[in-house]
Scaffold this active site. Structure first.
Site, PDB file in Angstrom:
ATOM      1  CD  GLU A 101      -2.750  -1.376  -0.013  1.00  0.00           C
ATOM      2  OE1 GLU A 101      -3.011  -0.384  -0.723  1.00  0.00           O
ATOM      3  OE2 GLU A 101      -3.122  -2.532  -0.312  1.00  0.00           O
ATOM      4  CG  HIS A 137      -1.275   1.109  -4.422  1.00  0.00           C
ATOM      5  ND1 HIS A 137      -1.402   1.065  -5.796  1.00  0.00           N
ATOM      6  CD2 HIS A 137      -1.584  -0.132  -3.979  1.00  0.00           C
ATOM      7  CE1 HIS A 137      -1.771  -0.173  -6.160  1.00  0.00           C
ATOM      8  NE2 HIS A 137      -1.880  -0.916  -5.077  1.00  0.00           N
TER       9      HIS A 137
END
Ligand code: ZN
Length: 527
Positions: free
Chosen positions: A279, A282
């Site tokens: 994550e 991202h």
């Protein structure tokens, strides 16, 4: 049609004035989307269960407002009036690209009736809700009519973009703009040809021992370790934070507030860690987009596939590399000294890269992962084409797992019910983005290495600034300014190709399993 017949109200205004108004309107739409993201983030992290009903309404209202503004006739007139001006600007300028991209987004959104959007989201929500009960109960029959409706909705969605070469084309274009069924199929087919013999060769070797990954690992220590790595990667915690949620995700409230979440298993050492690194990849992409593009549709990642390349690059190419653990394992060992006292970095490295034919996509290793995607892509294509009936999906799933991965799910829970995508978001297009991301992760990393051959040594020293800087400069900055294919070309110097990815896999797993995998299968047979 309605737009063309309206009087041209913008005729007396300068392009600069209209552009200013366009930017204002787009900022309001982004703010509404950001507000919806806050509602959603809160629901997934801290909201008490009692808040669910009101929250669903609040989210629906804010999302509807954003959608209405994005498809309003006023915005349509503005982008139409600005189009000729956009063509007089340098083609790669921010303003020219903004006008072109907003116009394309508007025209796409305008093709889909508002009543379809409302119906699809209501059915999707109800189907998702049914899936949350049907999967644990292993009850495919409870999902059959929902899945049929999801297939029908996807087909209806595609029909708004007719004519198309293949029914999946409009769906794929939504996630990976510019790609088509034909190009995705060619990419996956080429990958399959290379991967199947590679997986076979590796799976003939003894399984790696993963004992060291299991035990008792204090959740707070797990999170602190993961967070310290993301900080070293370059995730800016003045503009981000990490919380816990049942399913990890990355969300963006604005250019300066990009958050991630993780979930923790106290008995598994790396379950949370790799989701944090994923994550963070991202989030760093979103944080790295140029400030000039913020608050517009250009101020975000280029496509779902390109986005996934960054989560995979930081999670896998960096985070599962030996260089990385050569640096970080002593720190991990000191945090969990009792549990890891007798574990060597080599043992740990083999454990986190264990290759095994398994049933669950999200737990698959780097080598077998794409085979899970290829199966889903082929099955969803057959569903959309009408060649596979929904009722026959469980059997088709079992048959494909047996032929492609050599394992057969004992039930539908770990078979065709395992992923939420078809039941919650629709059928078609969602899965290939993961593989596109894997392929591109190696392609971007290889390009960064060409520019800075000492990146592996830097990773070994716990330094990520040069890699992060290269990615920011060559990829993150431009956001969604260019089409994904152009973004890939500009950053890596070539169109999307499986070559760097296969070289990466062969080198890594050849070394790990001491197998001669460094050349293509055909060449190896000759050798
Ligand atoms: Zn991801």
């Amino acid at each position: 049609m309605a737009r063309a017949s309206l009087p041209v109200r913008n005729a007396k205004r300068s392009p600069e004035q209209m552009l200013k108004e366009l930017r204002q309107r787009l900022r309001e739409i982004r703010d509404l989307s950001g507000a919806a993201a806050v509602l959603n983030w809160d629901q997934s992290t801290y909201m008490p269960p009692g808040g669910a009903a009101a929250r669903a309404r609040q989210y629906a209202v804010v999302s509807k407002l954003a959608h209405e503004r994005m498809t309003s006739a006023a915005l349509g007139r503005l982008v139409d009036a600005l189009a000729p001006y956009g063509e007089t600007l340098p083609a790669d300028s921010d303003d020219a690209r903004l006008i072109a991209v907003v116009r394309r987004d508007f025209e796409k959104a305008a093709k889909v009736p508002a009543r379809y959007v409302a119906r699809a989201s209501a059915i999707g929500a109800a189907s998702y809700d049914a899936w949350t009960r049907a999967r644990p109960a292993n009850d495919f029959s409870a999902m059959q009519s929902w899945l049929q409706q999801m297939v029908d909705l996807s087909r209806e969605y595609a029909s708004y973009f007719a004519p198309y070469a293949h029914i999946s084309d409009p769906l794929i274009d939504d996630t990976d703009e510019g790609m088509t069924y034909a190009s995705v199929r060619a990419l996956l087919a080429a990958l399959r040809t290379e991967l199947v013999p590679l997986v076979r060769a590796v799976c003939e070797e003894p399984l790696a021992d993963t004992t060291c990954l299991h035990g008792d690992f204090a959740p707070d220590s797990q999170v602190a370790f993961g967070l310290s790595i993301t900080r070293a990667f370059g995730y800016d915690l003045n503009r981000g934070r990490l919380d816990r949620s049942p399913h990890p995700f990355c969300t963006k409230f604005s250019a300066d507030d990009v958050r991630i979440t993780t979930r923790i298993r106290p008995d598994e050492l790396t379950y949370s860690l790799f989701s944090i690194l994923h994550e963070a990849g991202h989030a760093m992409y979103e944080q790295g987009v140029a400030q000039e593009l913020a608050d517009t549709p250009l101020g975000q990642g280029a496509s779902i596939g390109v986005h996934e390349s960054q989560s995979r690059l930081w999670e896998n190419v960096v985070g599962r590399s030996f260089h990385f653990w050569d640096h970080y394992f002593p720190e991990l060992q000191s945090r969990f000294s009792r549990q890891l006292a007798s574990t060597s970095v080599e043992t740990f490295y083999r454990a986190i890269n264990k290759v095994e034919r398994t049933l669950i996509r999200t737990e698959a290793d780097e080598l077998t992962y794409n085979l899970h995607i290829i199966i889903r892509f082929e099955l969803e294509t057959e569903l959309l084409e009408g060649k596979l009936a929904v009722k026959d999906l469980p059997e088709a799933w079992r048959a494909r797992y047996e032929s492609d991965l050599g394992v057969v799910p004992p039930d539908d829970r770990d078979g065709c019910l395992q992923d939420v995508h078809w039941y919650g978001n629709g059928v078609g297009a969602a899965f290939p983005s993961y593989t596109i991301g894997n392929v591109l992760s190696a392609q971007f990393y290889a390009a960064a290495l060409r520019a800075h051959p000492d990146i592996p040594q830097q990773i070994r020293a716990g330094e990520f600034g040069v890699l992060h800087g290269w990615l920011r400069e060559n990829l993150y900055r431009s956001g969604r300014k260019f089409m994904p294919a152009k973004t890939v070309q500009r950053a890596s110097g070539e169109p999307i190709s499986i070559k760097p990815y296969m070289e990466y896999l062969r080198k890594k797993y050849g070394e790990l399993y001491r197998l001669p995998l460094s050349s293509a299968p055909a060449e190896r047979t000759r050798a």
